[in-house]
Design an enzyme around this catalytic site. Structure first.
Site, PDB file in Angstrom:
ATOM      1  N   ASN A   9     -16.839   7.189   0.370  1.00 47.04           N
ATOM      2  CA  ASN A   9     -15.491   7.769   0.298  1.00 47.04           C
ATOM      3  C   ASN A   9     -14.859   7.253  -0.991  1.00 47.04           C
ATOM      4  OD1 ASN A   9     -12.835   8.507   0.595  1.00 47.04           O
ATOM      5  ND2 ASN A   9     -12.400   7.142   2.321  1.00 47.04           N
ATOM      6  N   TRP A  10     -14.793   8.126  -1.977  1.00 44.89           N
ATOM      7  CA  TRP A  10     -14.275   7.700  -3.284  1.00 44.89           C
ATOM      8  C   TRP A  10     -12.755   7.578  -3.310  1.00 44.89           C
ATOM      9  CZ3 TRP A  10     -17.459  10.747  -7.564  1.00 44.89           C
ATOM     10  CH2 TRP A  10     -18.737  10.174  -7.650  1.00 44.89           C
ATOM     11  N   LYS A  11     -12.092   8.057  -2.243  1.00 43.17           N
ATOM     12  CA  LYS A  11     -10.610   8.014  -2.201  1.00 43.17           C
ATOM     13  C   LYS A  11     -10.057   8.626  -3.493  1.00 43.17           C
ATOM     14  CE  LYS A  11     -11.016   4.146   0.912  1.00 43.17           C
ATOM     15  NZ  LYS A  11     -10.430   2.972   1.521  1.00 43.17           N
ATOM     16  N   HIS A  96      -8.508   9.818   8.319  1.00 42.07           N
ATOM     17  CA  HIS A  96      -8.675   8.469   7.758  1.00 42.07           C
ATOM     18  C   HIS A  96      -7.373   7.695   7.953  1.00 42.07           C
ATOM     19  CE1 HIS A  96      -9.213   5.244   4.868  1.00 42.07           C
ATOM     20  NE2 HIS A  96     -10.511   5.468   4.962  1.00 42.07           N
ATOM     21  N   GLU A  98      -5.762   5.829   6.068  1.00 42.64           N
ATOM     22  CA  GLU A  98      -4.810   5.931   4.952  1.00 42.64           C
ATOM     23  C   GLU A  98      -3.992   7.206   5.052  1.00 42.64           C
ATOM     24  OE1 GLU A  98      -7.669   5.251   1.853  1.00 42.64           O
ATOM     25  OE2 GLU A  98      -7.834   3.157   2.473  1.00 42.64           O
ATOM     26  N   GLU A 165     -13.457   2.651  12.139  1.00 43.13           N
ATOM     27  CA  GLU A 165     -12.991   1.846  11.015  1.00 43.13           C
ATOM     28  C   GLU A 165     -11.815   0.972  11.450  1.00 43.13           C
ATOM     29  OE1 GLU A 165     -14.251   3.722   7.029  1.00 43.13           O
ATOM     30  OE2 GLU A 165     -12.332   4.571   7.574  1.00 43.13           O
ATOM     31  N   GLY A 171     -11.035  -2.323   2.919  1.00 44.29           N
ATOM     32  CA  GLY A 171     -10.612  -2.744   1.584  1.00 44.29           C
ATOM     33  C   GLY A 171     -10.139  -4.186   1.516  1.00 44.29           C
ATOM     34  N   SER A 204     -15.203  -2.567   4.575  1.00 43.56           N
ATOM     35  CA  SER A 204     -15.822  -3.624   3.768  1.00 43.56           C
ATOM     36  C   SER A 204     -17.345  -3.688   3.917  1.00 43.56           C
ATOM     37  CB  SER A 204     -15.183  -4.987   4.079  1.00 43.56           C
ATOM     38  OG  SER A 204     -13.800  -4.964   3.769  1.00 43.56           O
ATOM     39  N   GLY A 225     -16.055   2.681   1.293  1.00 43.89           N
ATOM     40  CA  GLY A 225     -15.028   2.925   0.281  1.00 43.89           C
ATOM     41  C   GLY A 225     -15.397   2.240  -1.023  1.00 43.89           C
ATOM     42  N   GLY A 226     -14.817   1.067  -1.246  1.00 39.28           N
ATOM     43  CA  GLY A 226     -14.964   0.336  -2.511  1.00 39.28           C
ATOM     44  C   GLY A 226     -16.388   0.269  -3.051  1.00 39.28           C
TER      45      GLY A 226
HETATM   46  P1  PGA Z   1     -13.848  -0.047   2.218  1.00 33.65           P
HETATM   47  O1  PGA Z   1     -13.210   1.341   2.737  1.00 33.65           O
HETATM   48  O2  PGA Z   1     -15.331   0.117   2.273  1.00 33.65           O
HETATM   49  O3  PGA Z   1     -13.329  -0.193   0.816  1.00 33.65           O
HETATM   50  O4  PGA Z   1     -13.359  -1.116   3.137  1.00 33.65           O
HETATM   51  C1  PGA Z   1     -13.748   2.015   3.845  1.00 33.65           C
HETATM   52  C2  PGA Z   1     -12.979   3.283   4.104  1.00 33.65           C
HETATM   53  O5  PGA Z   1     -11.768   3.321   3.881  1.00 33.65           O
HETATM   54  O6  PGA Z   1     -13.560   4.301   4.549  1.00 33.65           O
END
Ligand code: PGA
Length: 241
Positions: A9-11, A96, A98, A165, A171, A204, A225-226
Site C-alpha cells: 500500500n503506497w498510500k 483503511h 487512515e 490491521e 507505521g 509494521s 505500507g512503509g
Molecule cells: P505500515 O502500514 O506497514 O507502514 O505499518 C500498513 C498499512 O497501513 O496498511
C-alpha cells in the site's frame, strides 16, 4: 484453498517517475518467488497508468486505494469502479484506518464501497482493526466483530480479502505479537461463512519479521505500507521463507 496475497500500500507516496524507478529495481528481485504468491501493488491513482504499463507480462497485480459506490456523479475527488477497471486494476483497499480516521469513512460507506467494487469485478481488501485505546480497554474482539457485521452485509465472500490491521501497529514500528495477530485473524475467520477468504495481517511488516508472520497458521498474507516503498524491502517480504 486460501490464497497467499502479499500487497503493498503506497498510500500518498511516489510520483510516476518514482514508481517507474521502483519497478525497474523490484520486478527482477521477485523472479524466484513461488508462483502461488499473489503480489499486489496498491498505488496512487496518478500512478495506475504507468504501473499498469510496466507490469505488462509479469506477475504483479494492480491495486487502488479507494473506490466510490456510484458509477459516476457529482462526487468531487472520488473515483468509480469502472474508472479503475479500465486501468487494469484488480484489487482495491476499502476501509483503511487512515480513511476511517481522517476522511470520515464509516462502516456504512465501507459497505457501499465493497459492494460497488464487487459489482464491477474488483476484489476488495477490507481493512479492520482496533485502536490502542480500544485494545487497552479489552474491546478488541467486539470492535472487530462489529466492523465485520456492518461492513459485510450483502457482500460476496468468494471475492473478498480481509486485512487485520491493529491501528496502533501501523507505521509505528510497534509490532502486534504474531501469536496475537494469528488469534484475532482466527476470530475473524470464525465469523465468516467462507473459510477460504484470504486474511492478511498489516502493521509494521518488515523483511525481518515476515518469516515469523507467514509461519502463523491463520495468516494468509500481508498488507505492507512503509516497507513496500523500497524495492529491496518489499522484495525481501515477497521472498519470505
Ligand atoms: P505500515 O502500514 O506497514 O507502514 O505499518 C500498513 C498499512 O497501513 O496498511
Amino acid at each position: 484453498m486460501r490464497k497467499v496475497i502479499i500487497a503493498g500500500n503506497w498510500k500518498m507516496y511516489k510520483t510516476q517517475g518514482e514508481a517507474t524507478e521502483f519497478l525497474m529495481d523490484f520486478v527482477s528481485r521477485i523472479d524466484d518467488a513461488p508462483e502461488n504468491r499473489e503480489v499486489v501493488l496498491c498505488v496512487p491513482f496518478t500512478d495506475l497508468t504507468i504501473v499498469n504499463k510496466s507490469l505488462h507480462g509479469n506477475r504483479i497485480r494492480l491495486g487502488a486505494q479507494n473506490v466510490h459506490w456510484e458509477d459516476c456523479g457529482a462526487y468531487t475527488g472520488e473515483i468509480s469502479a469502472s474508472m479503475l477497471t479500465e486501468m487494469g486494476v484488480r484489487y482495491v483497499i476499502v476501509g483503511h484506518s487512515e480513511r476511517r480516521q481522517y476522511f470520515g469513512e464509516t462502516d456504512e460507506t465501507v459497505n457501499l464501497r465493497l459492494k460497488a467494487a464487487q459489482t464491477h469485478g474488483l476484489i476488495p481488501i477490507l481493512c479492520v482493526g482496533e485502536t490502542k485505546q480500544q485494545r487497552d480497554a479489552d474491546e478488541t474482539e467486539q470492535i472487530i466483530i462489529n466492523q465485520l457485521e456492518r461492513d459485510l452485509v450483502g457482500i460476496d465472500q468468494e471475492r473478498l480479502v480481509i486485512a487485520y490491521e491493529p491501528i496502533w501497529a501501523i507505521g509505528t514500528g510497534e509490532n502486534c505479537e504474531v501469536s496475537e495477530a494469528d488469534r484475532v485473524i482466527g476470530l475473524i475467520r470464525s465469523r465468516l461463512s467462507n473459510p477460504n477468504v484470504t486474511i492478511q495481517y498489516g502493521g509494521s511488516v518488515k523483511p525481518n519479521n515476515i518469516d515469523e508472520i507467514m509461519a502463523q497458521p491463520q495468516i494468509d498474507g500481508v498488507l505492507v505500507g512503509g516497507a513496500s516503498l523500497a524495492a529491496a524491502d518489499f522484495a525481501g517480504i515477497v521472498n519470505y521463507k
